[in-house]
Design a protein around this motif. Structure first.
Motif, PDB file in Angstrom:
ATOM      1  N   HIS A  32       1.922  -3.654  -1.622  1.00  0.00           N
ATOM      2  CA  HIS A  32       2.562  -3.605  -0.301  1.00  0.00           C
ATOM      3  C   HIS A  32       2.780  -2.166   0.160  1.00  0.00           C
ATOM      4  N   GLU A  80      -2.220  -4.785  -0.658  1.00  0.00           N
ATOM      5  CA  GLU A  80      -1.915  -5.229  -2.014  1.00  0.00           C
ATOM      6  C   GLU A  80      -3.196  -5.720  -2.659  1.00  0.00           C
ATOM      7  N   HIS A  87      -0.259 -16.478  -1.085  1.00  0.00           N
ATOM      8  CA  HIS A  87       1.178 -16.201  -1.149  1.00  0.00           C
ATOM      9  C   HIS A  87       1.668 -15.578   0.151  1.00  0.00           C
ATOM     10  N   HIS A  89       5.094 -13.431   2.309  1.00  0.00           N
ATOM     11  CA  HIS A  89       5.909 -12.233   2.146  1.00  0.00           C
ATOM     12  C   HIS A  89       7.280 -12.384   2.753  1.00  0.00           C
ATOM     13  N   ASP A 100       6.754 -10.589  -2.699  1.00  0.00           N
ATOM     14  CA  ASP A 100       5.905 -11.780  -2.636  1.00  0.00           C
ATOM     15  C   ASP A 100       6.732 -13.047  -2.747  1.00  0.00           C
TER      16      ASP A 100
HETATM   17 ZN   LIG Z   1       2.009  -9.772  -1.561  1.00  0.00          ZN
END
Ligand SMILES: [Zn+2]
Ligand SMILES: [Zn+2]
Ligand SMILES: [Zn+2]
Length: 145
Positions: A32, A80, A87, A89, A100
Motif C-alpha cells: 500500500h 501492493e 481482498h 481495503h 487489507d
Molecule cells: Zn491490500
C-alpha cells in the motif's frame, strides 16, 4: 515477501532491470505504498531514479498484474504485491493508513448489483473508510488513553 522477483518479471515477459526489481521489492516490503514511498525506498536501494522511471515501472508491473494498484478517492494511488485474490481495503480518513480486509466472498464481483443495465460486471470496488485506532486515541486526547 517475494522469493524470486527476477523470475516473476521474466514469467510476465518483462526484461529484468535493476530499477524494476527495486520497485517490485519496495512494493513487496511496504504494501500500500504510494509512488513517492516507492521512489524513496528505491533511491536507498539503488541510488538515483527519476520519479518518472518509478511511475513507468509501477504502471508496467500493474498492467502485467504483478502488482495491484488501488486508487482511493482523494488520495494518491497505492500499490501492493498481494494480487490474485479479491481482498478489500480499510483506509483511515485522517492519516491514510491502509490495511487489507479479506473478502467474505473471495471472487470478483463480490457484490451483486440490483440492476446491471446490460453491462457485464466483473468487479465491485470496495473500500471501507474509517478512523484508525491511533487517530481515534489521538482525537480522544491524553485523558482518553
Ligand atoms: Zn491490500
Ligand atoms: Zn489514522
Ligand atoms: Zn468482497
Amino acid at each position: 515477501m517475494l522469493n524470486d522477483p527476477a523470475s516473476l518479471l521474466r514469467k510476465h515477459g518483462l526484461h529484468v532491470t535493476a530499477q524494476r526489481l527495486a520497485v517490485l521489492q519496495a512494493v513487496s516490503r511496504r504494501p500500500h505504498s504510494t509512488a513517492d514511498d516507492v521512489a524513496e525506498d528505491v533511491r536507498v536501494e539503488i541510488g538515483a531514479i527519476s520519479r518518472q522511471a518509478v511511475y513507468d515501472a509501477l504502471g508496467m508491473l500493474a498492467e502485467k498484474g504483478i502488482i495491484r494498484r488501488i486508487q482511493p478517492a482523494g488520495s494518491p494511488a497505492r500499490y501492493e504485491d498481494r494480487v490474485g485474490d479479491n481482498h478489500h481495503h480499510l483506509i483511515c480518513r485522517c492519516c491514510g493508513k491502509t490495511v487489507d480486509v479479506d473478502c467474505a466472498v473471495g471472487d470478483t464481483p463480490c457484490l451483486t448489483a440490483v440492476a446491471d443495465s446490460g453491462y457485464q460486471i466483473d468487479e465491485a470496488e470496495v473500500i471501507f473508510w474509517g478512523t484508525c485506532p491511533e487517530c481515534r486515541s489521538a482525537a480522544a486526547g491524553p485523558a482518553g488513553e
